[in-house]
Design an enzyme around this catalytic site. Structure first.
Site, mmCIF file in Angstrom:
data_model
loop_
_atom_site.group_PDB
_atom_site.id
_atom_site.type_symbol
_atom_site.label_atom_id
_atom_site.label_comp_id
_atom_site.label_asym_id
_atom_site.label_seq_id
_atom_site.Cartn_x
_atom_site.Cartn_y
_atom_site.Cartn_z
ATOM 1 C CG MET A 100 14.853 3.090 -7.679
ATOM 2 S SD MET A 100 15.302 4.727 -8.296
ATOM 3 C CE MET A 100 15.614 5.576 -6.771
ATOM 4 N N GLY A 101 10.634 1.671 -6.421
ATOM 5 C CA GLY A 101 9.355 1.833 -5.743
ATOM 6 C C GLY A 101 8.203 1.554 -6.687
ATOM 7 C CD GLU A 102 4.140 -2.108 -7.976
ATOM 8 O OE1 GLU A 102 2.994 -2.598 -7.856
ATOM 9 O OE2 GLU A 102 5.146 -2.796 -8.228
ATOM 10 C CB THR A 104 -1.931 4.592 -7.433
ATOM 11 O OG1 THR A 104 -2.149 4.296 -6.056
ATOM 12 C CG2 THR A 104 -3.241 4.444 -8.186
ATOM 13 C CG PHE A 105 2.797 6.500 -10.118
ATOM 14 C CD1 PHE A 105 3.924 6.066 -10.784
ATOM 15 C CD2 PHE A 105 2.883 6.714 -8.745
ATOM 16 C CE1 PHE A 105 5.118 5.842 -10.108
ATOM 17 C CE2 PHE A 105 4.070 6.495 -8.060
ATOM 18 C CZ PHE A 105 5.183 6.053 -8.743
ATOM 19 N N GLY A 106 2.266 3.592 -11.166
ATOM 20 C CA GLY A 106 3.166 2.703 -11.880
ATOM 21 C C GLY A 106 4.374 2.363 -11.039
ATOM 22 C CB VAL A 108 10.191 4.930 -9.283
ATOM 23 C CG1 VAL A 108 11.470 5.745 -9.481
ATOM 24 C CG2 VAL A 108 8.990 5.854 -9.195
ATOM 25 C CE LYS A 123 4.775 9.173 -11.515
ATOM 26 N NZ LYS A 123 4.319 10.478 -10.956
ATOM 27 C CG ASP A 219 -0.426 13.684 -2.501
ATOM 28 O OD1 ASP A 219 -0.859 13.579 -1.335
ATOM 29 O OD2 ASP A 219 -0.029 12.711 -3.169
#
Length: 433
Positions: A100-102, A104-106, A108, A123, A219
């Site tokens: 579903m997405g990417e 900095t953290f990793g 999804v 996540k 944020d």
């Protein structure tokens, strides 16, 4: 050896931007997976009516992929991201449906929870120490939020979490696209004022809820505000009716439901923690953060003000990449910075001012393009009047309270909720406020 540490939570029923801007969303285009693991079902495709077909759980079959159990062990990529294939399992319980997405953290991942027979968002944090530590702090925050958000309407709901092959995995309810993605896919056409008002009210309720718990999000941005539903409708866009009808530009999309939830608590801090480092994504960063004056709850309120302008106009209020230009944009839209804040600016921010008295602009501009980007901005009142057809006066007054330079004078979340921009129509209808 694999380790799985699982904590269960009660289950409830259910580009116009600068190129360097990060896009951390849960609704990004999917990469095409390798042919040998492509599922024979629809997976995250968009349809004309804004709906997605139901997943045929009983008919899912992936050649060479076991129906349960773990996939083969693979090394992480060079950045510590988890390497996977569509259709594989993330522990025996979760089957990976799509990416579903990417960020900095990793990453999804959209997964099927085989126990509860529901689609969830997981996540998967990078296997790097600092990101693992940050994710444990986020879990701590999510647990605190879940404990107090009884009806689960303010913030995304955590289902559980586990440690899988050195990756912290946090399981969330599956939500719709972010407000930023909705704007982007709608050609950055603004939301109607009444819809922006409802988004703003819910956002402020979520922020007030967090502040009551002594938590600061730090944020807030449209990417971190998700619609609960992905469904939308097409409506005539009267601003385009008199123009070319090419590509159906005389229509725009509106979400069927105005329900939203706040996400991404990886940068959330408790009141007692250090508040001297830089926080917030650039476009929504408060002046006290840039000037190194320290920050607290009011930094969230500045971000809310910037978000409201963006929802009503379609564009970020301060589209900038560096501090001096950012401060110059603030002065262009809101007037000069207070002298007492300039005097107290830390050493890193002193270079933005001439003799400690006024902003070093336009003398310190890095380019003519930067100067033009500042000069083209209208004053706040004019900007709102360009995009808001009614309630403009109330909205301007609200924004002036949210975008006050001095954080001590900025509106608090519950004060903003009592503002006439949110209450005037309710009073007309006879609702108590």
């Amino acid at each position: 050896m694999e380790t799985q540490r699982i904590m269960e939570f009660p289950h409830r029923n259910m580009d116009k931007r600068p190129k360097k801007r990060p896009r951390l969303t849960w609704d990004m285009p999917q990469p095409v997976p390798p042919t040998k693991v492509l599922p024979t079902i629809y997976c995250g495709q968009e349809f004309a009516n804004g709906t997605v077909p139901n997943y045929a759980y009983s008919s899912i079959y992936y050649k060479g992929v076991p129906s349960n159990g773990s996939p083969p062990w693979r090394p992480d990529d060079k950045d510590g991201h988890f390497v996977f294939a569509i259709g594989e399992n993330l522990t025996p319980r979760y089957r990976i449906m799509s990416k579903m997405g990417e960020g900095t953290f990793g990453q999804v991942l959209e997964c099927l929870d085989s126990e509860r027979k529901e689609i969830v968002a997981i996540k998967v944090v990078r296997s790097i120490h600092k990101y693992r530590e940050a994710s444990m702090i986020e879990i701590d925050v999510l647990q605190k939020l879940a404990k107090h958000d009884i009806d689960g309407t303010r913030c995304v709901q955590i289902r559980n979490w586990f440690d899988y092959r050195n990756h912290i995995c946090i399981v969330f309810e599956k939500l719709g696209p972010s407000l930023y993605d909705f704007l982007r896919k709608n050609s950055y056409r603004s939301f109607p004022t009444d819809l922006a008002r409802e988004f703003g009210r819910q956002l402020l309720e979520s922020v007030a809820f967090m502040h009551d718990l002594r938590l600061i999000h730090t944020d807030l941005k449209p990417e971190n505000i998700l619609l609960v539903s992905s469904e939308y409708i097409k409506v005539p866009d009267y601003k385009f009716l008199s123009r070319s009808m090419k590509d159906g530009s005389y229509f725009k999309n509106l979400p069927k439901s105005s329900a939203i939830k706040l996400i991404d608590f990886g940068s959330t801090t408790f009141e007692h923690q250090d508040h001297t480092y830089v926080v917030s994504t650039r476009h929504y960063r408060a002046p006290e953060v840039i000037l190194g004056l320290g920050w607290n709850y009011p930094c969230d309120m500045w971000s809310v003000g910037c978000i409201l302008v963006e929802l009503c106009s379609g564009d970020a209020l301060f589209q900038t990449h560096e501090n001096l230009e950012h401060l110059a944009m603030m002065e262009r839209v809101l007037g000069p910075l207070p002298q007492h804040m300039i005097i107290r600016a830390d050493r890193r921010a002193e270079k933005y001012f001439r003799r400690g008295a006024r902003l070093d602009w336009p003398e310190g501009a890095t380019s003519k393009e930067s100067m033009r980007a500042v000069w083209k901005l209208p004053r706040l009142q004019n900007l709102v009047m360009q995009h808001v057809d009614h309630s403009a006066g109330d909205l301007i007054d609200l924004l002036q309270g949210l975008l006050r330079y001095d954080p001590a004078e900025r509106l608090k979340a519950r004060e903003a909720l009592r503002h006439p921009f949110f209450t005037r129509d309710l009073r007309r209808c006879g609702y108590p406020v």
